[in-house]
Structure formats: C-alpha cells, structure tokens
Write a protein that holds these residues in place. Structure first.
Motif, PDB file in Angstrom:
ATOM      1  N   SER A  78      39.977  45.480  41.017  1.00  0.00           N
ATOM      2  CA  SER A  78      39.946  44.028  41.147  1.00  0.00           C
ATOM      3  C   SER A  78      39.371  43.397  39.884  1.00  0.00           C
ATOM      4  N   SER A  79      39.492  42.096  39.796  1.00  0.00           N
ATOM      5  CA  SER A  79      39.046  41.381  38.595  1.00  0.00           C
ATOM      6  C   SER A  79      37.527  41.436  38.424  1.00  0.00           C
ATOM      7  N   ASN A  80      36.791  41.670  39.514  1.00  0.00           N
ATOM      8  CA  ASN A  80      35.322  41.729  39.402  1.00  0.00           C
ATOM      9  C   ASN A  80      34.825  43.138  39.084  1.00  0.00           C
ATOM     10  N   GLY A  81      35.745  44.095  38.862  1.00  0.00           N
ATOM     11  CA  GLY A  81      35.365  45.449  38.486  1.00  0.00           C
ATOM     12  C   GLY A  81      35.299  46.431  39.642  1.00  0.00           C
ATOM     13  N   SER A  82      35.529  45.959  40.863  1.00  0.00           N
ATOM     14  CA  SER A  82      35.523  46.851  42.021  1.00  0.00           C
ATOM     15  C   SER A  82      36.781  47.703  42.030  1.00  0.00           C
ATOM     16  N   VAL A  83      36.631  48.938  42.498  1.00  0.00           N
ATOM     17  CA  VAL A  83      37.761  49.866  42.570  1.00  0.00           C
ATOM     18  C   VAL A  83      37.953  50.275  44.022  1.00  0.00           C
ATOM     19  N   PHE A  84      39.210  50.182  44.502  1.00  0.00           N
ATOM     20  CA  PHE A  84      39.535  50.515  45.879  1.00  0.00           C
ATOM     21  C   PHE A  84      40.718  51.468  45.920  1.00  0.00           C
ATOM     22  N   VAL A  85      40.778  52.276  46.963  1.00  0.00           N
ATOM     23  CA  VAL A  85      41.957  53.084  47.246  1.00  0.00           C
ATOM     24  C   VAL A  85      42.607  52.419  48.451  1.00  0.00           C
ATOM     25  N   ILE A  86      43.821  51.888  48.246  1.00  0.00           N
ATOM     26  CA  ILE A  86      44.490  51.147  49.316  1.00  0.00           C
ATOM     27  C   ILE A  86      45.889  51.697  49.538  1.00  0.00           C
ATOM     28  N   PRO A  87      46.443  51.495  50.728  1.00  0.00           N
ATOM     29  CA  PRO A  87      47.822  51.929  50.992  1.00  0.00           C
ATOM     30  C   PRO A  87      48.802  51.215  50.058  1.00  0.00           C
ATOM     31  N   LYS A  88      49.852  51.916  49.666  1.00  0.00           N
ATOM     32  CA  LYS A  88      50.818  51.364  48.718  1.00  0.00           C
ATOM     33  C   LYS A  88      51.453  50.078  49.219  1.00  0.00           C
ATOM     34  N   HIS A  89      51.780  50.016  50.508  1.00  0.00           N
ATOM     35  CA  HIS A  89      52.449  48.816  51.010  1.00  0.00           C
ATOM     36  C   HIS A  89      51.561  47.577  50.875  1.00  0.00           C
ATOM     37  N   LEU A  90      50.258  47.737  50.971  1.00  0.00           N
ATOM     38  CA  LEU A  90      49.351  46.610  50.758  1.00  0.00           C
ATOM     39  C   LEU A  90      49.279  46.240  49.281  1.00  0.00           C
ATOM     40  N   ALA A  91      49.334  47.226  48.431  1.00  0.00           N
ATOM     41  CA  ALA A  91      49.264  46.972  46.981  1.00  0.00           C
ATOM     42  C   ALA A  91      50.485  46.192  46.521  1.00  0.00           C
ATOM     43  N   LYS A  92      51.654  46.518  47.079  1.00  0.00           N
ATOM     44  CA  LYS A  92      52.877  45.810  46.690  1.00  0.00           C
ATOM     45  C   LYS A  92      52.822  44.349  47.097  1.00  0.00           C
ATOM     46  N   SER A  93      52.344  44.078  48.311  1.00  0.00           N
ATOM     47  CA  SER A  93      52.252  42.687  48.754  1.00  0.00           C
ATOM     48  C   SER A  93      51.210  41.933  47.936  1.00  0.00           C
ATOM     49  N   GLU A  94      50.137  42.615  47.552  1.00  0.00           N
ATOM     50  CA  GLU A  94      49.108  41.981  46.730  1.00  0.00           C
ATOM     51  C   GLU A  94      49.638  41.684  45.328  1.00  0.00           C
ATOM     52  N   GLN A  95      50.466  42.587  44.786  1.00  0.00           N
ATOM     53  CA  GLN A  95      51.070  42.360  43.469  1.00  0.00           C
ATOM     54  C   GLN A  95      51.960  41.127  43.502  1.00  0.00           C
ATOM     55  N   LYS A  96      52.723  40.974  44.569  1.00  0.00           N
ATOM     56  CA  LYS A  96      53.593  39.798  44.693  1.00  0.00           C
ATOM     57  C   LYS A  96      52.766  38.525  44.697  1.00  0.00           C
ATOM     58  N   GLN A  97      51.629  38.543  45.419  1.00  0.00           N
ATOM     59  CA  GLN A  97      50.753  37.369  45.451  1.00  0.00           C
ATOM     60  C   GLN A  97      50.177  37.084  44.066  1.00  0.00           C
ATOM     61  N   ASP A  98      49.752  38.137  43.362  1.00  0.00           N
ATOM     62  CA  ASP A  98      49.218  37.966  42.009  1.00  0.00           C
ATOM     63  C   ASP A  98      50.272  37.398  41.078  1.00  0.00           C
ATOM     64  N   ASN A  99      51.513  37.887  41.185  1.00  0.00           N
ATOM     65  CA  ASN A  99      52.599  37.384  40.343  1.00  0.00           C
ATOM     66  C   ASN A  99      52.858  35.908  40.622  1.00  0.00           C
ATOM     67  N   ARG A 100      52.799  35.515  41.883  1.00  0.00           N
ATOM     68  CA  ARG A 100      52.999  34.102  42.225  1.00  0.00           C
ATOM     69  C   ARG A 100      51.894  33.252  41.618  1.00  0.00           C
ATOM     70  N   LYS A 101      50.637  33.733  41.698  1.00  0.00           N
ATOM     71  CA  LYS A 101      49.515  33.003  41.126  1.00  0.00           C
ATOM     72  C   LYS A 101      49.683  32.829  39.624  1.00  0.00           C
ATOM     73  N   GLU A 102      50.105  33.903  38.947  1.00  0.00           N
ATOM     74  CA  GLU A 102      50.301  33.835  37.494  1.00  0.00           C
ATOM     75  C   GLU A 102      51.400  32.847  37.139  1.00  0.00           C
ATOM     76  N   GLN A 103      52.478  32.831  37.915  1.00  0.00           N
ATOM     77  CA  GLN A 103      53.579  31.915  37.625  1.00  0.00           C
ATOM     78  C   GLN A 103      53.145  30.474  37.838  1.00  0.00           C
ATOM     79  N   LYS A 104      52.324  30.227  38.847  1.00  0.00           N
ATOM     80  CA  LYS A 104      51.843  28.870  39.089  1.00  0.00           C
ATOM     81  C   LYS A 104      50.933  28.400  37.972  1.00  0.00           C
ATOM     82  N   GLN A 105      50.127  29.330  37.404  1.00  0.00           N
ATOM     83  CA  GLN A 105      49.222  28.966  36.328  1.00  0.00           C
ATOM     84  C   GLN A 105      49.960  28.622  35.049  1.00  0.00           C
ATOM     85  N   LYS A 106      51.117  29.221  34.844  1.00  0.00           N
ATOM     86  CA  LYS A 106      51.909  28.951  33.629  1.00  0.00           C
ATOM     87  C   LYS A 106      52.507  27.578  33.756  1.00  0.00           C
TER      88      LYS A 106
END
Length: 106
Positions: A78-106
């Motif tokens: 995570s951005s605060n330096g925390s490290v987690f082991v998470i299921p892949k399906h959760l990571a994919k949905s989180e990546q999509k959310q992060d990509n949306r956030k980045e696109q909105k910031q641009k």
C-alpha cells in the motif's frame, strides 16, 4: 558576386546540415547503447523481483501451516508502506479502482 555569395551560402548550409546529420547519428548510437543498458538493467531487476517474490511465497504459511499458493494470492504494497498477502481476485478489483482514481486525477 551575388551568385558567388549564393553558392557559398548554399555550401555552408550543406556543410552545416552534414555536420548536424553526423551529430544526430552519434547521438542515435549513444541512445541505442543507453536503451540497451536500461533494458538489461530492467530485466535484471525483474528477475531479482521474481526471485524475491518466489522466496517470500516459499516461506509463507496459512493458518493451518500449509504453504500459500502464489497462483491464488499476490503481495500487495500500500501507499503507506504496509505489505499484505491478498487473494488475486481482490487485487484485480483494487487495481481497477486505482486505475480509475489515477484517470480522474489526470
């Protein structure tokens, strides 16, 4: 005299252009070498990261003491330096959310 000056300007322009071409060719070769070195460095870093990833997963265990399957889980930083082991399906949905956030910031 005017024609002579014109020919001289033309020759000077040609000489300057030839010099520019030589400089650009030298710069191109230098950039090719730099690109090659960067590609090698990137590949080495990718290999080191892959080795680290496999080393980490070889040491991880679930609640029952079984090895964690690297095909089902991913390591998430995570951005605060925390490290987690998470299921892949959760990571994919989180990546999509992060990509949306980045696109909105641009």
């Amino acid at each position: 005299v005017a024609a002579q000056k014109c020919r001289k300007r033309k020759l000077n322009a040609i000489l300057n252009l030839e010099e520019d071409v030589c400089n650009l060719q030298t710069q191109k070769e230098s950039l090719k070498k730099e690109h090659s070195q960067c590609s090698k460095s990137i590949n080495q870093i990718k290999q080191k990261l892959n080795n680290l990833y496999h080393d980490i997963f070889s040491r991880l265990r679930d609640d029952q003491g079984r090895p964690v399957n690297p095909h089902q889980y991913v390591i998430h930083c995570s951005s605060n330096g925390s490290v987690f082991v998470i299921p892949k399906h959760l990571a994919k949905s989180e990546q999509k959310q992060d990509n949306r956030k980045e696109q909105k910031q641009k």
